[in-house]
Design a protein around this motif. Sequence first.
Motif, PDB file in Angstrom:
ATOM      1  N   PRO A 295       0.805  -1.225   0.000  1.00  0.00           N
ATOM      2  CA  PRO A 295       0.000   0.000   0.000  1.00  0.00           C
ATOM      3  C   PRO A 295       0.837   1.274   0.000  1.00  0.00           C
ATOM      4  CG  PRO A 295      -0.003  -0.991   2.180  1.00  0.00           C
ATOM      5  CD  PRO A 295       0.700  -1.960   1.272  1.00  0.00           C
ATOM      6  N   ALA A 296       2.142   1.157   0.223  1.00  0.00           N
ATOM      7  CA  ALA A 296       3.037   2.317   0.198  1.00  0.00           C
ATOM      8  C   ALA A 296       4.182   2.036  -0.772  1.00  0.00           C
ATOM      9  CB  ALA A 296       3.589   2.608   1.596  1.00  0.00           C
ATOM     10  N   LEU A 297       4.749   3.112  -1.310  1.00  0.00           N
ATOM     11  CA  LEU A 297       5.839   2.988  -2.282  1.00  0.00           C
ATOM     12  C   LEU A 297       7.125   2.610  -1.561  1.00  0.00           C
ATOM     13  CD1 LEU A 297       6.809   3.343  -5.220  1.00  0.00           C
ATOM     14  CD2 LEU A 297       7.292   5.740  -4.665  1.00  0.00           C
ATOM     15  N   LEU A 298       7.785   1.549  -2.033  1.00  0.00           N
ATOM     16  CA  LEU A 298       9.034   1.092  -1.453  1.00  0.00           C
ATOM     17  C   LEU A 298      10.196   1.431  -2.382  1.00  0.00           C
ATOM     18  CD1 LEU A 298       8.126  -2.463  -0.059  1.00  0.00           C
ATOM     19  CD2 LEU A 298       8.219  -0.302   1.172  1.00  0.00           C
ATOM     20  N   HIS A 299      11.289   1.942  -1.803  1.00  0.00           N
ATOM     21  CA  HIS A 299      12.499   2.219  -2.569  1.00  0.00           C
ATOM     22  C   HIS A 299      13.526   1.151  -2.204  1.00  0.00           C
ATOM     23  CE1 HIS A 299      10.882   6.093  -3.829  1.00  0.00           C
ATOM     24  NE2 HIS A 299      10.513   6.284  -2.575  1.00  0.00           N
ATOM     25  N   THR A 300      13.324  -0.047  -2.747  1.00  0.00           N
ATOM     26  CA  THR A 300      14.168  -1.179  -2.411  1.00  0.00           C
ATOM     27  C   THR A 300      14.655  -1.874  -3.677  1.00  0.00           C
ATOM     28  OG1 THR A 300      12.189  -2.564  -2.217  1.00  0.00           O
ATOM     29  CG2 THR A 300      13.055  -1.605  -0.187  1.00  0.00           C
TER      30      THR A 300
END
Length: 557
Positions: A295-300
């Motif tokens: 539900p949230a943007l991940l920077h991985t």
Amino acid sequence: MSPLSRVRLDELLQEMLVRVGEVMTSRERLRALLDAVVGIGTNLDLRTTLQRIVQAACELVGARYGALGVVGPDRLLHDFIVHGITPEQHERIGDLPHGRGVLGLLIDDPRPLRMPDITQHPRSYGFPANHPPMHSFLGVPVLIRDQIFGNLYLAEKQGGAEFTEDDEEIVVALAAAAGVAIENARLYALAHRRERWLAATAEITTVLLGEVRRTDALALVARRAREVAEAELALVLLYDTDTEQFSVDVVDGPDEQAHALVGAVLPAADTSFGAAVAEGRHDQVDDLAHAAPWPALLHTGPAMISPLTTAETLHGVLIVAHRPERGGGASEEDLTLLGSFAGQAALAMERARGQEERELLVVLEDRERIARDLHDVVIQRLFATGLQLQSAAPMARPELAKRINAAVDDLDATIRDIRRTIFELRTPMTSELRTEIRAAVEAAAEALGFKPHLELSGPVDSAVPDAIRPDLTAVLREALSNVVRHAQCTRVDVAVRVDSGQLTVTVTDNGVGCDPAAARGGLVNLRERASRLDGTFTVTAAESHGTEVCWAVPLRD
């Protein structure tokens, strides 16, 4: 001696001097090779070892530029250690090569390769902008136990038009020694990683020996896994076998946006790793951000995924994700180490669950005793007192009779409240939702400097389904977190109500207020949670000043 004989003698002497010079040069190069072999083996740090190998190769054959490309499982270059190019030049050149063109020749056919001019080869792609010009080229593969690790690339022979056969031989010898040095450095790094994982596992084992709280234990598991793996993010997802869904229970990492994932529910079928962990297998993904509908943007970037299992029970999943710039997948050894650590974490969860069940049994027994006493003693006494007052009312003066009847009505209301309390005390429950709500409010009190006023109304513990509980606690934490960060208030009112088949969470503050149209970040997540449950979410100005956040969802079985 005749003139002809003297000329012949001079030629022989000259040839002997040339041979002596060649021998001396060979001895010097051999000594330099031995010094280089000793030099690259004196440090067990892998990165330092690779840099020394490139530098030694350049010095041995007089190359102006050198590089060591590390080949990944996909047969592309995943790392590129350079020598002879300044950091400023490196930055201007941009992205590292991937191993195509001439550099890919050694990957396709790992044999030494010499060229007088690399730019004239048919496979040459040319050089990127700001790259220094290069012509003469020598490439040699670096093997470890007959498996290709990478390639040594040397360019621009100084003092000669091209690299010689002697240059090739000496670099081949250096590459053989380099393979041994790299293997030693890798084994040392592996031993160091094993030591760190064992220390973390021992820490989890120590936790098992004491009182275990599931949330605290899982927070420790996530934190230590992220630290030992030198990762960007660690998550613990719990698995519900009935609904076949994952719920995000713990998030550890510096990315504040990722913490909004806590409480999110993910259908296992919608994740790329659900099938693997259901079978008890480790998994890895190239980019965690695309592995599930977060539900949230991940920077991985790449991530290792290990199931939390005991016997045949799948408790959840431990995920360790690295930064996007880290290329390549994890080794089998890293997955095994993470799996061993996850096994201890699963034991901690099993023991925590056992403790919770025992504590819950004690609480339920106590609640049953209290409910029995309320029903058999307190209600009966109140009922008898009400009957006595009712019988005395007709004999009293009108004003006194009115007051007696009012007291009887109050007793009836009290009896109804007690019966409702008895009903809640005897309702089976898996956990105290009221306790979790109070814990979230108390946690916010530390940051606010005062304790918010809390109102709980209706059968919160018994009426709220398990599927909605993680959303409720996540919404409450996020709403209070926004108050802490932005409200600048002196009073906060929190109300959690269950009424007419609806759950309502209201958080009101007397702070500076906010523009509802400018809601973003956490507030957007709250709106998405409400929408997913067919509910509503509003942000409005409070009656006097401040902000009121209201989150309401229908209750379904």
